[in-house]
Design a protein around this motif. Structure first.
Motif: not given
Ligand code: NAP
Ligand code: MG
Length: 400
Positions: A60-67, A285-286, A294-296
């Protein structure tokens, strides 16, 4: 990279591959900046699952995550990892905070044809990522008694009670919820993506049985469609609602090219069906798209437990890392777009090309070898060999 990518590490075989992908396909080519969160089950347990919430807040702070994929503990896992308790699904926790829609799209390659021979174009699943059974309350009923739903309005209004069941003996009961706001942003995200991809949008529920709950989803989709109708018409695309069972039958007979919007559980199940029918669970892809921007990015499959146990015994594995690689490329491309770094977005494209070309050249993990068109160049490689082959191609493309 200007802004760090939020990295969420995970469990089992996907954790093993995650490290290889990062070390062989990312770090040699990108001056990587990440904010790292370790969602390994033992670490979630050590932190009383605080790390999962911290990771979601970092996205939520940086906008983009990879999990990376993570274990959702059940009774077996509590024993295996000696856990303090049966922690909730990390994906459920993260999605509850970010809200939004999970879009899942098959990764198509020339040498693997979908099992469903009529499918000519990809089918994208738009899975609502909030509420329903994923944040439900469940109770074991021990013996005879009455179960009711109780609504207590804020500010001291009249309490309302609705009967569920008069139990004569033991049983089970479940309470689910959703919110108009979340359903509306789910619908909005699906209409927007269908419009962008120029695809028909299908939405299906069981509103003949669930007249209020599923009925509300349908009403909200109809309302959002009113705002998109003209734009859909000018694009030559349609919105189509049908019952979930009818939709399943129609999808199998369609030629694809559909964005299929589904409630949380339906999307969970159907995305595995679509991925498997396109060749492998690892060819999908997901991405979680939150209405708040935000994008994860993640793989659609789990931690591949069976392969991990073989890996632990020292046996060779041939596990497919394509979906994990596409999680990284999705995150890097989005970071590049948001930060105006063309080089980063271009690198993501090159890594995807190198991955697809590797598969198309006949270098295959076991799951792919089983479904690829036969060819003299086909050969099975192990988990690491597959990533090495991609690294080799990527090196040629980037001149490193
Ligand atoms: P899974 O990890 O998706 O694997 C199921 C089977 O699908 C595997 O045994 C394997 O089949 C095949 N498969 C999946 N991914 C593959 C890959 N990358 N390469 C080759 N084959 C692949 O599901 P699961 O075994 O039911 O679940 C294991 C754990 O994952 C569970 O603890 C669950 O909680 C967790 N999970 C996490 C997520 C997530 O974090 N997003 C999603 C789902 C499940 P073969 O054995 O036939 O080779
Ligand atoms: Mg699933």
């Amino acid at each position: 990279m200007k802004t760090p990518l939020v990295e969420l590490d995970g469990d089992e075989m996907t954790r093993v591959m995650w490290k290889m992908v990062k070390e062989k396909l990312i770090l040699p080519f990108v001056d990587l900046r990440v904010e790292y969160y370790d969602l390994h089950l033992k670490h979630r347990d050590d932190t009383d699952d605080r790390v999962t919430v911290d990771a979601a807040r970092a996205i939520m702070k940086h906008g983009v995550g990879v999990k990376c994929a993570t274990i959702t503990p059940n009774a077996d896992r509590v024993g295996e990892y000696n856990l303090k308790k049966m922690w909730k699904s990390p994906n459920g926790t993260i999605r509850a905070l970010l809200d939004g829609t999970v879009f899942r799209k098959p990764i198509l390659v020339k040498n693997i044809r979908p099992f469903v021979s009529s499918w000519k174009k990809p089918i994208i699943i738009g899975r609502h990522a909030y509420g329903d059974v994923y944040s439900g309350t469940e109770v074991r009923v021990k013996g005879p008694g009455k179960a009711e739903l109780v609504l207590t309005p804020a500010g001291g209004g009249q309490e309302e009670r609705f009967p569920i069941h008069d139990f004569e003996g033991p049983g089970i009961v479940q309470g689910l919820h959703n919110t108009d706001g979340s359903i509306e942003s789910f619908a909005e995200a699906c209409f927007a993506l269908a419009h962008e991809e120029k695809m028909d949008l299908w939405f299906s529920t069981k509103d003949t049985i669930s007249k209020v709950y599923d009925g509300r989803f349908r009403e909200i989709f109809d309302g959002v469609y009113d705002r998109w109708r003209e734009r859909f018409r000018s694009r030559g695309i349609d919105y189509f609602f049908t019952l979930i069972d009818d939709a399943v039958a129609r999808v199998v007979r369609s030629e694809g090219g559909i964005l299929w919007a589904l409630k949380n559980y339906d999307g969970d199940v159907m995305s595995d069906m679509i991925a498997a029918a396109c060749g492998s669970l690892a060819m999908m892809t997901s991405v979680l798209v939150s209405p708040r921007g935000y994008f994860e990015y993640e793989a659609a499959h789990g931690t591949v437990q069976k392969h991990y146990y073989r890996h632990l015994k020292g046996e060779e594995t041939s596990t497919n890392s394509v979906a994990l690689i596409f999680a990284w490329t999705g995150g890097l491309r989005k970071r590049g777009e948001l930060d105006g770094s063309e080089a980063l977005a271009a690198f993501a494209g090159k890594l995807e090309e190198a991955t697809l070309e590797t598969v198309e050249s006949g270098v295959l993990t076991g799951d792919l070898l089983a479904v690829a068109e036969p060819g003299p160049e086909n050969r099975k490689v192990n988990t690491e060999g597959f990533i090495d082959a991609i690294a080799h191609r990527l090196g040629e493309k980037t001149g490193r």
